[in-house]
Design a protein around this motif. Structure first.
Motif, PDB file in Angstrom:
ATOM      1  N   GLN A 204       1.811   1.769  -2.861  1.00 10.36           N
ATOM      2  CA  GLN A 204       0.906   2.868  -2.511  1.00 10.36           C
ATOM      3  C   GLN A 204       1.615   3.933  -1.682  1.00 10.36           C
ATOM      4  OE1 GLN A 204      -2.778   1.450  -0.780  1.00 10.36           O
ATOM      5  NE2 GLN A 204      -2.974  -0.157  -2.314  1.00 10.36           N
ATOM      6  N   SER A 205       2.544   3.493  -0.823  1.00 12.51           N
ATOM      7  CA  SER A 205       3.255   4.465   0.016  1.00 12.51           C
ATOM      8  C   SER A 205       4.366   5.169  -0.757  1.00 12.51           C
ATOM      9  CB  SER A 205       3.871   3.759   1.233  1.00 12.51           C
ATOM     10  OG  SER A 205       4.997   2.985   0.855  1.00 12.51           O
ATOM     11  N   GLY A 206       4.894   4.484  -1.786  1.00 19.14           N
ATOM     12  CA  GLY A 206       5.980   5.047  -2.581  1.00 19.14           C
ATOM     13  C   GLY A 206       7.311   5.050  -1.864  1.00 19.14           C
ATOM     14  N   GLU A 207       7.421   4.307  -0.769  1.00 24.35           N
ATOM     15  CA  GLU A 207       8.661   4.276  -0.004  1.00 24.35           C
ATOM     16  C   GLU A 207       9.637   3.290  -0.639  1.00 24.35           C
ATOM     17  OE1 GLU A 207      10.138   3.377   4.550  1.00 24.35           O
ATOM     18  OE2 GLU A 207       8.116   4.154   4.213  1.00 24.35           O
ATOM     19  N   GLN A 208      10.743   3.800  -1.143  1.00 24.20           N
ATOM     20  CA  GLN A 208      11.675   2.956  -1.899  1.00 24.20           C
ATOM     21  C   GLN A 208      12.262   1.838  -1.058  1.00 24.20           C
ATOM     22  OE1 GLN A 208      12.178   3.143  -5.269  1.00 24.20           O
ATOM     23  NE2 GLN A 208      13.186   1.174  -4.909  1.00 24.20           N
TER      24      GLN A 208
ATOM     25  N   ALA B 149      10.908   0.201   1.364  1.00 27.42           N
ATOM     26  CA  ALA B 149       9.917  -0.872   1.476  1.00 27.42           C
ATOM     27  C   ALA B 149       9.856  -1.671   0.183  1.00 27.42           C
ATOM     28  CB  ALA B 149       8.548  -0.283   1.805  1.00 27.42           C
ATOM     29  N   LEU B 150       9.866  -0.983  -0.966  1.00 27.90           N
ATOM     30  CA  LEU B 150       9.854  -1.680  -2.251  1.00 27.90           C
ATOM     31  C   LEU B 150      11.078  -2.566  -2.407  1.00 27.90           C
ATOM     32  CD1 LEU B 150       8.651   1.318  -4.450  1.00 27.90           C
ATOM     33  CD2 LEU B 150       7.382  -0.814  -4.091  1.00 27.90           C
ATOM     34  N   ASP B 151      12.235  -2.073  -1.972  1.00 24.87           N
ATOM     35  CA  ASP B 151      13.465  -2.865  -2.073  1.00 24.87           C
ATOM     36  C   ASP B 151      13.392  -4.119  -1.208  1.00 24.87           C
ATOM     37  OD1 ASP B 151      14.527  -1.027  -3.818  1.00 24.87           O
ATOM     38  OD2 ASP B 151      15.779  -0.023  -2.321  1.00 24.87           O
ATOM     39  N   GLU B 152      12.845  -3.981  -0.015  1.00 25.31           N
ATOM     40  CA  GLU B 152      12.756  -5.136   0.870  1.00 25.31           C
ATOM     41  C   GLU B 152      11.833  -6.199   0.306  1.00 25.31           C
ATOM     42  OE1 GLU B 152      12.682  -5.091   4.940  1.00 25.31           O
ATOM     43  OE2 GLU B 152      13.971  -3.336   5.179  1.00 25.31           O
ATOM     44  N   VAL B 153      10.723  -5.768  -0.248  1.00 24.00           N
ATOM     45  CA  VAL B 153       9.798  -6.727  -0.854  1.00 24.00           C
ATOM     46  C   VAL B 153      10.468  -7.424  -2.029  1.00 24.00           C
ATOM     47  CG1 VAL B 153       7.590  -7.022  -2.034  1.00 24.00           C
ATOM     48  CG2 VAL B 153       7.760  -5.445  -0.109  1.00 24.00           C
TER      49      VAL B 153
ATOM     50  N   GLY C 203       7.851   7.992  11.679  1.00 21.66           N
ATOM     51  CA  GLY C 203       8.959   7.069  11.721  1.00 21.66           C
ATOM     52  C   GLY C 203       9.459   6.803  10.333  1.00 21.66           C
ATOM     53  N   THR C 204      10.735   6.704  10.196  1.00 25.39           N
ATOM     54  CA  THR C 204      11.296   6.310   8.925  1.00 25.39           C
ATOM     55  C   THR C 204      12.056   5.071   9.235  1.00 25.39           C
ATOM     56  OG1 THR C 204      11.935   8.567   8.968  1.00 25.39           O
ATOM     57  CG2 THR C 204      12.364   7.360   6.971  1.00 25.39           C
ATOM     58  N   ARG C 205      11.811   4.001   8.605  1.00 24.98           N
ATOM     59  CA  ARG C 205      12.365   2.756   9.036  1.00 24.98           C
ATOM     60  C   ARG C 205      13.839   2.647   8.769  1.00 24.98           C
ATOM     61  NH1 ARG C 205      12.765  -2.474   7.177  1.00 24.98           N
ATOM     62  NH2 ARG C 205      12.356  -3.926   8.814  1.00 24.98           N
ATOM     63  N   SER C 206      14.593   2.291   9.760  1.00 25.46           N
ATOM     64  CA  SER C 206      16.004   2.109   9.610  1.00 25.46           C
ATOM     65  C   SER C 206      16.370   0.801  10.224  1.00 25.46           C
ATOM     66  CB  SER C 206      16.693   3.229  10.342  1.00 25.46           C
ATOM     67  OG  SER C 206      18.020   3.159  10.255  1.00 25.46           O
ATOM     68  N   GLY C 207      16.308  -0.192  10.097  1.00 27.62           N
ATOM     69  CA  GLY C 207      16.480  -1.440  10.794  1.00 27.62           C
ATOM     70  C   GLY C 207      15.167  -1.650  11.414  1.00 27.62           C
ATOM     71  N   ARG C 208      14.781  -0.768  12.256  1.00 35.57           N
ATOM     72  CA  ARG C 208      13.513  -0.380  12.838  1.00 35.57           C
ATOM     73  C   ARG C 208      13.610  -0.160  14.319  1.00 35.57           C
ATOM     74  NH1 ARG C 208      12.338  -5.384  10.100  1.00 35.57           N
ATOM     75  NH2 ARG C 208      11.848  -4.864   7.998  1.00 35.57           N
TER      76      ARG C 208
ATOM     77  N   PRO D  56      18.340   1.895   8.392  1.00 35.24           N
ATOM     78  CA  PRO D  56      19.481   1.953   7.494  1.00 35.24           C
ATOM     79  C   PRO D  56      19.223   1.095   6.293  1.00 35.24           C
ATOM     80  CG  PRO D  56      20.057   1.035   9.618  1.00 35.24           C
ATOM     81  CD  PRO D  56      18.593   1.297   9.619  1.00 35.24           C
ATOM     82  N   ARG D  57      19.588   1.581   5.142  1.00 32.51           N
ATOM     83  CA  ARG D  57      19.300   0.850   3.937  1.00 32.51           C
ATOM     84  C   ARG D  57      20.297  -0.226   3.661  1.00 32.51           C
ATOM     85  NH1 ARG D  57      16.151   2.519  -0.087  1.00 32.51           N
ATOM     86  NH2 ARG D  57      15.498   4.647   0.027  1.00 32.51           N
TER      87      ARG D  57
END
Length: 205
Positions: free
Chosen positions: A113-117, A119-123, A179-184, A194-195
């Protein structure tokens, strides 16, 4: 800039195997997030801490932190929910794989739903990890080899595996307001992460 520095120090410590140091930096970053009143940063930092504790074999503490991150995300920081759910799923993979799978399905829905790549990669990576743990190597290879997304159910709302009951069960760069998650990590600024697979670096406040 203290939040950003702590997030970078935490991630560097994690990457070099100094997990105890990483936890110490993460705890300071989480305390700072609480102090400045940033729910997103608090959720990201506790998600990072949960996964560090998992790496240290401290499953109970990891679950406690993941539940806290999920509750904060669900009520006050929805952007962080896919990450918190993924961390919570990892705490359940050993003793309750079906619950872990349900959490990952919900995380996939939220990320979709968020379209954040990221987040999709982590899942996707966590879903592959669960497949390996439960004797489904072909599914894991398919997820890792093709970059296919994890199954996405229709809803991302709360489920019976979250909230106070779950906590009793056997267990970004700071720059702007978003916020854009980078490690967090983060403080009234943005947290970008960071990806890198399973890496928990800079968190966002």
């Amino acid at each position: 800039m203290e939040a950003l520095a702590l997030s970078i120090l935490r991630e560097n410590a994690r990457r070099t195997g100094r997990l105890t140091d990483a936890v110490a930096y993460g705890e300071r970053a989480a305390a700072l997030a609480d102090r400045v009143g940033s729910p997103e940063a608090s959720s990201f930092e506790r998600t990072n801490l949960a996964e560090l504790h998992l790496l240290l074999g401290r499953d109970g503490e990891a679950e406690r932190l993941a539940v806290a991150a999920e509750q904060t995300a669900r009520s006050r920081a929805p952007r962080t929910l896919p990450y918190a759910l993924t961390a919570l799923a990892r705490t359940r993979m050993t003793w309750n794989p079906p619950m872990a799978r349900a959490l990952l399905s919900r995380a996939a829905s939220c990320a979709g739903q968020s379209g954040e790549q990221q987040a999709l990669d982590e899942v996707r990576l966590a879903t592959a990890e669960l497949a390996l743990r439960t004797g489904r190597p072909e599914e894991a290879l398919s997820l890792l080899g093709t970059g296919a997304a994890a199954p996405v159910p229709p809803a991302c709302g709360a489920g019976p595996w979250s909230g106070p009951a779950a906590s009793r069960m056997p267990s970004r760069f700071w720059s702007g307001r978003r916020g854009t998650r980078s490690g967090r990590g983060g403080t009234s600024s943005s947290w970008r992460r960071p990806r890198c697979p399973r890496s928990r670096s800079v968190s966002p406040v």
